[in-house]
Design an enzyme around this catalytic site. Sequence first.
Site, mmCIF file in Angstrom:
data_model
loop_
_atom_site.group_PDB
_atom_site.id
_atom_site.type_symbol
_atom_site.label_atom_id
_atom_site.label_comp_id
_atom_site.label_asym_id
_atom_site.label_seq_id
_atom_site.Cartn_x
_atom_site.Cartn_y
_atom_site.Cartn_z
ATOM 1 N NE ARG A 22 -2.945 -0.468 3.255
ATOM 2 C CZ ARG A 22 -3.905 0.032 4.023
ATOM 3 N NH1 ARG A 22 -5.127 0.119 3.585
ATOM 4 N NH2 ARG A 22 -3.629 0.440 5.232
ATOM 5 C CG ASP A 23 3.859 4.387 1.140
ATOM 6 O OD1 ASP A 23 3.560 5.087 0.142
ATOM 7 O OD2 ASP A 23 4.541 4.818 2.078
ATOM 8 C CG LEU A 24 5.638 -0.798 -4.733
ATOM 9 C CD1 LEU A 24 6.620 -1.460 -3.776
ATOM 10 C CD2 LEU A 24 5.013 -1.845 -5.627
#
Length: 66
Positions: A22-24
């Site tokens: 979710r924070d790539l």
Amino acid sequence: MDLAVKLVLDVEHVHDLNLINRDLKSDNLLIAADKSIKIADFGVARIDVLTEGMTPETGTYHWMAP
């Protein structure tokens, strides 16, 4: 192009473990001298659960899909 293929395979592996980062983003990809990639910062990661919705707008704003 090799790094892109390695990244896709690494993300696929994470998804196979039922995890979603979710924070790539580039800041969270660690590339070693041997060109191996480590995905970092699972601080907002979630276990992929089909019965629950994900929290909207989690991650880095400029890296989110439109």
